[in-house]
Design an enzyme around this catalytic site. Structure first.
Site, mmCIF file in Angstrom:
data_model
loop_
_atom_site.group_PDB
_atom_site.id
_atom_site.type_symbol
_atom_site.label_atom_id
_atom_site.label_comp_id
_atom_site.label_asym_id
_atom_site.label_seq_id
_atom_site.Cartn_x
_atom_site.Cartn_y
_atom_site.Cartn_z
ATOM 1 N N LYS A 187 31.970 97.031 -51.382
ATOM 2 C CA LYS A 187 32.833 98.215 -51.469
ATOM 3 C C LYS A 187 32.147 99.355 -52.228
ATOM 4 C CE LYS A 187 35.846 96.517 -55.192
ATOM 5 N NZ LYS A 187 34.774 96.541 -56.163
ATOM 6 N N ARG A 237 42.878 96.841 -60.706
ATOM 7 C CA ARG A 237 42.408 95.493 -60.412
ATOM 8 C C ARG A 237 43.543 94.483 -60.569
ATOM 9 N NH1 ARG A 237 36.703 92.815 -62.080
ATOM 10 N NH2 ARG A 237 37.361 90.676 -61.871
ATOM 11 N N ARG A 290 19.747 86.476 -53.470
ATOM 12 C CA ARG A 290 19.030 87.585 -54.112
ATOM 13 C C ARG A 290 17.945 87.078 -55.059
ATOM 14 N NH1 ARG A 290 23.678 91.930 -55.653
ATOM 15 N NH2 ARG A 290 24.248 90.379 -57.233
ATOM 16 N N ARG A 310 18.683 85.716 -60.731
ATOM 17 C CA ARG A 310 19.452 86.007 -61.954
ATOM 18 C C ARG A 310 20.527 84.934 -62.145
ATOM 19 N NH1 ARG A 310 22.132 91.602 -62.149
ATOM 20 N NH2 ARG A 310 23.510 90.277 -60.969
ATOM 21 N N ARG A 317 33.412 83.297 -60.140
ATOM 22 C CA ARG A 317 33.779 84.713 -60.217
ATOM 23 C C ARG A 317 34.728 85.067 -59.073
ATOM 24 N NH1 ARG A 317 28.431 87.544 -60.762
ATOM 25 N NH2 ARG A 317 28.521 87.463 -58.507
#
Ligand SMILES: [Zn+2]
Length: 212
Positions: free
Chosen positions: A13, A88, A126, A159, A170
Protein backbone atom coordinates in the site's frame (compact mmCIF):
# COMPACT_ATOMS: atom_id res chain seq x y z
CA UNK A 1 -11.13 13.14 -2.27
CA UNK A 2 -10.39 11.62 1.13
CA UNK A 3 -8.96 8.11 0.90
CA UNK A 4 -7.70 5.72 3.56
CA UNK A 5 -5.44 2.74 2.87
CA UNK A 6 -5.68 -0.29 5.13
CA UNK A 7 -3.46 -3.34 4.77
CA UNK A 8 -0.73 -5.34 6.48
CA UNK A 9 2.96 -4.41 6.27
CA UNK A 10 4.26 -5.73 2.94
CA UNK A 11 0.88 -5.49 1.17
CA UNK A 12 2.32 -2.79 -1.11
CA UNK A 13 0.00 0.00 0.00
CA UNK A 14 2.95 2.33 0.62
CA UNK A 15 4.07 1.80 -2.97
CA UNK A 16 0.57 2.64 -4.29
CA UNK A 17 -0.11 5.61 -1.98
CA UNK A 18 1.79 8.10 -4.13
CA UNK A 19 0.14 6.84 -7.31
CA UNK A 20 -3.38 7.17 -5.85
CA UNK A 21 -2.56 10.64 -4.53
CA UNK A 22 -1.35 11.88 -7.92
CA UNK A 23 -4.45 10.37 -9.59
CA UNK A 24 -6.57 12.78 -7.55
CA UNK A 25 -4.12 15.65 -7.28
CA UNK A 26 -3.87 15.30 -3.50
CA UNK A 27 -1.04 14.43 -1.09
CA UNK A 28 -0.39 11.16 0.64
CA UNK A 29 1.11 10.72 4.08
CA UNK A 30 1.93 7.73 6.25
CA UNK A 31 1.66 7.70 10.04
CA UNK A 32 5.39 6.90 10.12
CA UNK A 33 6.15 10.07 8.10
CA UNK A 34 4.10 12.16 10.52
CA UNK A 35 5.91 10.76 13.57
CA UNK A 36 9.33 11.32 12.02
CA UNK A 37 8.35 14.81 10.91
CA UNK A 38 7.00 15.86 14.32
CA UNK A 39 10.04 14.41 16.09
CA UNK A 40 12.47 16.09 13.69
CA UNK A 41 10.75 19.48 14.07
CA UNK A 42 10.49 18.94 17.84
CA UNK A 43 6.81 20.00 17.89
CA UNK A 44 4.71 19.80 21.06
CA UNK A 45 3.09 16.61 19.72
CA UNK A 46 6.49 15.24 18.74
CA UNK A 47 7.83 15.83 22.26
CA UNK A 48 4.73 14.22 23.76
CA UNK A 49 5.05 11.17 21.49
CA UNK A 50 8.75 10.88 22.27
CA UNK A 51 8.05 10.80 26.03
CA UNK A 52 5.86 7.73 25.55
CA UNK A 53 8.27 6.04 23.17
CA UNK A 54 11.24 6.66 25.51
CA UNK A 55 9.30 4.91 28.26
CA UNK A 56 8.65 2.03 25.87
CA UNK A 57 4.91 2.77 25.85
CA UNK A 58 2.48 3.06 22.98
CA UNK A 59 1.73 6.57 21.83
CA UNK A 60 -1.93 7.21 22.80
CA UNK A 61 -4.46 7.50 19.96
CA UNK A 62 -5.23 11.13 20.86
CA UNK A 63 -1.63 12.19 20.14
CA UNK A 64 -1.55 10.36 16.82
CA UNK A 65 -4.96 11.72 15.83
CA UNK A 66 -3.84 15.28 16.63
CA UNK A 67 -0.79 14.80 14.38
CA UNK A 68 -2.97 13.46 11.56
CA UNK A 69 -5.57 16.23 11.99
CA UNK A 70 -2.83 18.87 12.04
CA UNK A 71 -1.65 17.56 8.67
CA UNK A 72 -5.18 17.26 7.22
CA UNK A 73 -6.14 20.77 8.33
CA UNK A 74 -3.02 22.30 6.79
CA UNK A 75 -4.42 24.60 4.04
CA UNK A 76 -2.08 23.02 1.46
CA UNK A 77 -3.96 19.71 1.94
CA UNK A 78 -7.46 21.16 1.57
CA UNK A 79 -8.23 19.28 -1.66
CA UNK A 80 -8.10 15.91 0.10
CA UNK A 81 -5.64 13.21 1.14
CA UNK A 82 -4.47 9.64 1.03
CA UNK A 83 -3.72 8.28 4.50
CA UNK A 84 -1.40 5.29 4.59
CA UNK A 85 -1.39 3.25 7.80
CA UNK A 86 -3.85 5.38 9.77
CA UNK A 87 -6.38 4.67 11.21
CA UNK A 88 -5.19 1.26 12.27
CA UNK A 89 -7.74 0.48 14.99
CA UNK A 90 -11.49 0.95 15.28
CA UNK A 91 -11.03 3.56 18.03
CA UNK A 92 -8.74 5.61 15.77
CA UNK A 93 -11.21 5.31 12.88
CA UNK A 94 -14.13 6.52 14.98
CA UNK A 95 -12.11 9.44 16.33
CA UNK A 96 -11.01 10.43 12.83
CA UNK A 97 -14.55 10.15 11.46
CA UNK A 98 -16.00 12.33 14.18
CA UNK A 99 -13.40 15.01 13.46
CA UNK A 100 -14.08 14.84 9.72
CA UNK A 101 -17.87 15.09 10.11
CA UNK A 102 -17.87 18.78 9.21
CA UNK A 103 -16.00 18.18 5.95
CA UNK A 104 -18.05 15.28 4.60
CA UNK A 105 -16.18 12.33 6.08
CA UNK A 106 -14.11 9.68 4.32
CA UNK A 107 -14.84 8.94 0.65
CA UNK A 108 -13.10 5.61 0.13
CA UNK A 109 -11.33 2.98 2.18
CA UNK A 110 -9.09 0.66 0.17
CA UNK A 111 -8.37 -2.60 1.94
CA UNK A 112 -5.21 -4.22 0.57
CA UNK A 113 -6.07 -7.84 1.13
CA UNK A 114 -3.10 -10.15 0.77
CA UNK A 115 -2.97 -13.86 1.29
CA UNK A 116 -0.64 -14.82 4.15
CA UNK A 117 1.37 -17.22 1.97
CA UNK A 118 1.86 -14.60 -0.76
CA UNK A 119 3.04 -12.14 1.88
CA UNK A 120 5.47 -14.64 3.40
CA UNK A 121 6.78 -15.41 -0.10
CA UNK A 122 7.25 -11.75 -0.90
CA UNK A 123 8.88 -10.67 2.37
CA UNK A 124 10.92 -13.70 3.35
CA UNK A 125 12.73 -13.65 -0.01
CA UNK A 126 14.32 -10.25 0.63
CA UNK A 127 18.10 -10.14 0.92
CA UNK A 128 20.37 -7.17 1.61
CA UNK A 129 24.02 -6.67 0.70
CA UNK A 130 26.28 -6.37 3.75
CA UNK A 131 28.57 -4.04 1.86
CA UNK A 132 26.43 -1.51 -0.04
CA UNK A 133 22.93 -2.40 1.32
CA UNK A 134 21.56 -3.07 -2.18
CA UNK A 135 18.25 -5.00 -1.86
CA UNK A 136 17.64 -8.29 -3.70
CA UNK A 137 14.85 -10.87 -3.79
CA UNK A 138 15.45 -14.61 -4.13
CA UNK A 139 12.57 -14.92 -6.64
CA UNK A 140 11.87 -11.50 -8.12
CA UNK A 141 15.35 -9.95 -8.39
CA UNK A 142 17.99 -12.58 -7.60
CA UNK A 143 21.70 -11.70 -7.68
CA UNK A 144 23.69 -13.01 -10.68
CA UNK A 145 25.80 -15.16 -8.35
CA UNK A 146 24.10 -16.84 -5.36
CA UNK A 147 24.53 -14.84 -2.13
CA UNK A 148 26.78 -12.27 -3.77
CA UNK A 149 26.05 -8.61 -4.53
CA UNK A 150 26.11 -7.71 -8.25
CA UNK A 151 27.61 -4.30 -7.70
CA UNK A 152 30.14 -4.69 -4.85
CA UNK A 153 30.57 -8.47 -4.48
CA UNK A 154 29.52 -8.31 -0.80
CA UNK A 155 27.68 -11.13 0.95
CA UNK A 156 23.88 -11.04 1.21
CA UNK A 157 21.87 -11.49 4.40
CA UNK A 158 18.25 -11.67 5.54
CA UNK A 159 17.05 -9.07 8.06
CA UNK A 160 15.58 -10.49 11.28
CA UNK A 161 12.31 -8.70 10.40
CA UNK A 162 12.07 -10.73 7.19
CA UNK A 163 12.29 -14.15 8.84
CA UNK A 164 9.26 -16.36 8.19
CA UNK A 165 8.10 -16.71 11.81
CA UNK A 166 8.43 -12.94 12.40
CA UNK A 167 6.38 -12.20 9.26
CA UNK A 168 3.68 -14.71 10.25
CA UNK A 169 3.42 -13.26 13.74
CA UNK A 170 3.27 -9.65 12.49
CA UNK A 171 0.54 -10.65 10.02
CA UNK A 172 -1.51 -12.37 12.72
CA UNK A 173 -1.27 -9.38 15.07
CA UNK A 174 -2.17 -6.98 12.27
CA UNK A 175 -5.22 -8.96 11.15
CA UNK A 176 -6.53 -9.26 14.72
CA UNK A 177 -6.07 -5.55 15.28
CA UNK A 178 -7.68 -4.39 12.03
CA UNK A 179 -10.53 -6.90 11.73
CA UNK A 180 -13.04 -4.67 13.62
CA UNK A 181 -11.87 -1.68 11.56
CA UNK A 182 -12.41 -3.48 8.24
CA UNK A 183 -15.83 -4.70 9.41
CA UNK A 184 -16.79 -1.16 10.41
CA UNK A 185 -15.82 0.33 7.04
CA UNK A 186 -17.43 -2.56 5.16
CA UNK A 187 -20.72 -1.84 6.92
CA UNK A 188 -20.44 1.87 6.16
CA UNK A 189 -20.34 0.95 2.45
CA UNK A 190 -17.22 2.79 1.34
CA UNK A 191 -14.74 -0.07 1.68
CA UNK A 192 -13.31 -1.56 -1.50
CA UNK A 193 -11.19 -4.68 -1.33
CA UNK A 194 -8.05 -4.82 -3.49
CA UNK A 195 -6.38 -8.15 -4.18
CA UNK A 196 -2.86 -7.09 -3.21
CA UNK A 197 -1.35 -10.49 -4.06
CA UNK A 198 -1.19 -9.41 -7.73
CA UNK A 199 1.75 -7.60 -9.37
CA UNK A 200 2.20 -3.84 -8.93
CA UNK A 201 0.54 -2.89 -12.26
CA UNK A 202 -2.49 -5.15 -11.76
CA UNK A 203 -2.96 -3.72 -8.27
CA UNK A 204 -2.74 -0.22 -9.77
CA UNK A 205 -5.51 -1.02 -12.28
CA UNK A 206 -7.70 -2.60 -9.58
CA UNK A 207 -7.32 0.58 -7.50
CA UNK A 208 -8.31 2.77 -10.44
CA UNK A 209 -11.49 0.71 -10.90
CA UNK A 210 -12.23 0.83 -7.17
CA UNK A 211 -11.97 4.60 -6.74
CA UNK A 212 -13.64 5.78 -9.96
ZN1 LIG B 1 26.77 -4.64 -2.46
Amino acid sequence: MKIILVGPPGSGKGTQAGHIASMFGVNSVSSGDLFRDNLAKNTELGKLAKDFMDKGEYVPDEVTIDMVMGWIEDPTHSSGFVLDGFPRTLAQAEALESRLLGSGGIDRVLFFNVDEEALVDRLSGRLICRGCHMPYHIKFSPPLITDQCNSCGGGLYQRDDDKVEVIRNRFKVYMQETEPLVKHFRESGNLREIDASMGINDVKRAIERAVR
